[in-house]
Design an enzyme around this catalytic site. Structure first.
Site, mmCIF file in Angstrom:
data_model
loop_
_atom_site.group_PDB
_atom_site.id
_atom_site.type_symbol
_atom_site.label_atom_id
_atom_site.label_comp_id
_atom_site.label_asym_id
_atom_site.label_seq_id
_atom_site.Cartn_x
_atom_site.Cartn_y
_atom_site.Cartn_z
ATOM 1 C CD GLU A 82 -5.471 3.483 -11.952
ATOM 2 O OE1 GLU A 82 -6.218 3.254 -12.942
ATOM 3 O OE2 GLU A 82 -4.948 2.582 -11.286
ATOM 4 N NE ARG A 107 2.781 4.735 2.470
ATOM 5 C CZ ARG A 107 2.027 4.514 1.411
ATOM 6 N NH1 ARG A 107 1.663 5.517 0.631
ATOM 7 N NH2 ARG A 107 1.629 3.319 1.121
ATOM 8 C CG ASN A 134 -2.171 7.519 -5.646
ATOM 9 O OD1 ASN A 134 -2.540 6.352 -5.558
ATOM 10 N ND2 ASN A 134 -0.919 7.893 -5.395
ATOM 11 N N PRO A 137 -5.563 5.945 1.161
ATOM 12 C CG PRO A 137 -5.826 3.679 1.572
ATOM 13 C CD PRO A 137 -6.327 4.787 0.700
ATOM 14 C CE1 TYR A 147 3.941 4.789 -2.773
ATOM 15 C CE2 TYR A 147 4.902 4.127 -0.666
ATOM 16 C CZ TYR A 147 4.098 3.851 -1.765
ATOM 17 O OH TYR A 147 3.446 2.641 -1.856
ATOM 18 C CG HIS A 194 -0.758 3.915 -9.327
ATOM 19 N ND1 HIS A 194 -1.583 3.761 -8.241
ATOM 20 C CD2 HIS A 194 -1.459 3.505 -10.405
ATOM 21 C CE1 HIS A 194 -2.729 3.259 -8.659
ATOM 22 N NE2 HIS A 194 -2.684 3.099 -9.963
#
Ligand code: DHK
Length: 145
Positions: A99, A19, A75, A11, A24, A101
């Site tokens: 994984e 954003r 992610n 999400p 990010y 991030h």
């Protein structure tokens, strides 16, 4: 033989580039996809990028990956910290899982320090910005040959 690597995003990552860019960055998911495609192509492989804001859709995409993907880079975004359903789906996938991030979740709020997905992931990359996705692709290419 060309193998496909699925890059799954949870999400709010559809807003990547817009954003909270101080966390990010300014690059978009389209930028991530082309950087990852270039790295995979060096090894003769292909990528398919998927993003959803809905937990069940991510679970269903992981189910599709069972037949379609040699590896998963994921992610899960906020679902990292909450989703037993995504962990269970990944446990039903046989290939390598990395994984990713974008931010260093360990430097952030305590609720971001725990990951359900890490119980399944073969590797975890955090805090390398969107470059983390390409690093993850490089790693899965080594694992799938
Ligand atoms: C992205 C999110 O949306 C957050 O919910 C996670 C992750 C961290 C990232 O750094 O890519 O806590």
């Amino acid at each position: 033989m060309v193998k496909t690597i699925h890059i799954l995003n949870g999400p709010n990552l559809n807003l990547l580039g817009k954003r909270e860019p101080e966390i990010y960055g300014h690059e978009t998911l389209a930028d991530v996809e082309s950087a990852c495609a270039a790295v995979a192509a060096e090894r003769g492989h292909a990528v398919r990028l998927f993003q959803s804001n809905h937990e069940g859709e991510i679970v269903e995409q992981i189910h599709r990956a069972r037949d379609e993907a040699a590896a998963i880079v994921i992610n899960p975004a906020a679902y990292t910290h909450t989703s037993v359903a995504i962990l269970d789906a990944l446990n039903a996938f046989e290939g390598p899982v990395i994984e990713v991030h974008i931010s260093n979740v360990h430097k952030r709020e305590a609720f971001r320090h725990h990951s359900y997905v890490s119980l399944r992931a073969d590797g975890v990359i955090a805090g390398c910005g969107v470059e983390g996705y390409a690093l993850a692709i490089r790693r899965v290419c080594s694992l799938i040959g």
